[in-house]
Design an enzyme around this catalytic site. Structure first.
Site, PDB file in Angstrom:
ATOM      1  N   GLU A 155       0.805  -1.223   0.000  1.00 29.10           N
ATOM      2  CA  GLU A 155       0.000   0.000   0.000  1.00 29.10           C
ATOM      3  C   GLU A 155       0.843   1.281   0.000  1.00 29.10           C
ATOM      4  O   GLU A 155       0.643   2.170   0.824  1.00 29.10           O
ATOM      5  CB  GLU A 155      -0.972  -0.012   1.176  1.00 29.10           C
ATOM      6  CG  GLU A 155      -1.941  -1.184   1.133  1.00 29.10           C
ATOM      7  CD  GLU A 155      -2.858  -1.264   2.340  1.00 29.10           C
ATOM      8  OE1 GLU A 155      -2.817  -0.357   3.195  1.00 29.10           O
ATOM      9  OE2 GLU A 155      -3.607  -2.248   2.442  1.00 29.10           O
ATOM     10  N   GLU A 260      -6.241 -10.815  -1.089  1.00 26.85           N
ATOM     11  CA  GLU A 260      -7.058 -10.605   0.110  1.00 26.85           C
ATOM     12  C   GLU A 260      -8.532 -10.557  -0.269  1.00 26.85           C
ATOM     13  O   GLU A 260      -9.283  -9.681   0.159  1.00 26.85           O
ATOM     14  CB  GLU A 260      -6.639  -9.315   0.823  1.00 26.85           C
ATOM     15  CG  GLU A 260      -5.152  -9.240   1.151  1.00 26.85           C
ATOM     16  CD  GLU A 260      -4.743  -7.954   1.861  1.00 26.85           C
ATOM     17  OE1 GLU A 260      -5.630  -7.259   2.400  1.00 26.85           O
ATOM     18  OE2 GLU A 260      -3.535  -7.651   1.872  1.00 26.85           O
TER      19      GLU A 260
END
Length: 371
Positions: A155, A260
């Site tokens: 991220e 995810e």
């Protein structure tokens, strides 16, 4: 590119794993149905790593052939103090994967969130560079040859494709990205190294990710794959944008993983997207419409959404290395508490009683497995 061929020797061993699972159960499992396509993984909580519930353990072993640690490898847990590492749980995680002949994914080495508090306070570039080197080298070296792939950086992008203002960027500049991949590759030259992020299907962020990977590679960093988290909802992102992303990332010469995966069925306050865990919202009844059970109409929509997504995955199975769900069952999902605490969400293939949902059946029906 056909990456799964490199995985088949390991996959063939999974039928012989240590899980106490009958052959008839294996034939109707996710991992067996998709064994020639890509790994099917799940994220393990601390209790699951420590095998505290035999029924959950059996489900994990029966259905999945890849594992990711949900939280235990993040820096606040594994490196709580500058001069202290805590590998107690991570050792158990790796041992669980080895015992059951699973693909083991490490998550994550460099991330601005769930960061060890002492790291957040670093202001000096020389100190941060030394800390990053010690952190990555120590952890990757410890599990060299035992962990199959790592999320090296997690991220690092804003939704507009620009670099996130993290403590790493603030102290080291954008060179920290390539340096992180170089350090990981040096510690274990054979392990696959991934960049992992959410909303990577959005055009602006996709372009940012493509540029990021190109810059890391140009600077001498080894990048083997891109991990798209896949925190999606019933309507977005569109299948078209997901497909564009698979093709665009594969064109970089890297593997594509969905790392995810979960599908929220609940209203999204202020049209929030993705998985920025720092965003919190006050709840109200309209934001928790299914506190007891999910209506059949929504179950059907969830099942169709998963079927559509997996059809697309199968279409591009030559480019996809792994599909990992973010949790084993609905009761475990982080989406029950994010972005509003105390909600009841239903984002996975198994319900709170560990029973397969319509969504599970829709994914399984795409594959006709005959023993």
């Amino acid at each position: 590119m056909k990456f799964i061929n490199h995985c088949l020797p390991l996959l063939s061993l999974m039928i012989l794993g240590s899980c106490n699972v009958k052959k008839t159960e294996l034939s109707s499992s996710l991992k067996n149905s998709y064994k020639n396509d890509f790994y099917i993984g799940t994220a393990l909580s601390a209790d699951q790593i420590e095998e505290k519930d035999a029924k959950v353990d059996s489900l994990i072993c029966r259905q999945f052939n890849a594992i990711t640690a949900e939280n235990s490898m993040k820096s606040m847990f594994v490196h709580p103090q500058k001069d202290k590492y805590d590998f107690a749980l991570t050792d158990k995680f790796v041992a669980f994967g080895e015992k059951n002949k699973m693909f083991i994914h490490g998550h994550t080495l460099i991330w601005h969130s769930q960061l060890a508090p002492w790291m957040e306070k670093i202001k000096d570039s020389t100190e941060m560079k030394a800390v990053m080197k010690d952190h990555i080298t120590t952890i990757v070296s410890k599990y060299k040859g035992r962990i199959n792939s790592w999320d090296v950086v997690n991220e690092a992008l804003n939704d507009d494709g620009t670099l996130r203002k993290s403590v790493f960027l603030n102290t080291l500049g954008e060179s920290y990205l390539a340096d992180a991949f170089k350090l990981a590759a040096k510690a274990d030259p054979k392990v696959d190294l991934y960049y992992n992020d959410y909303n990577l299907e959005d055009p602006a962020k996709r372009e940012g990710a493509i540029n990021l990977i190109k810059k890391i590679k140009a600077a001498g960093g080894k990048v083997d794959g891109i991990g798209s988290q896949g925190h999606w909802n019933l309507n977005s992102p569109s299948l078209e944008e997901i497909e564009k992303s698979i093709l665009a990332y594969s064109a970089l010469g890297v593997k594509v993983a969905f790392t995810e995966l979960d599908i929220t069925v609940l209203p999204n306050p202020w049209d929030l997207k993705g998985a920025d865990v720092n965003q919190k919202f006050e709840g109200n009844p309209k934001m928790n419409p299914y506190p007891e059970t999910l209506p059949d109409s929504i179950q059907d929509k969830l099942a169709q959404r998963y079927a559509d997504i997996f059809k697309l995955f199968l279409k591009h199975k030559d480019k996809i290395s792994r599909v990992t769900f973010w949790g084993v069952h609905d009761g475990q999902s982080w989406l029950n508490d994010w972005p509003i605490k105390g909600r009841t969400n239903y984002p996975l293939l198994f319900d709170t009683k560990l029973q397969p949902k319509k969504a599970y059946n829709s994914v399984m029906q795409l594959k006709e497995v005959k023993e």
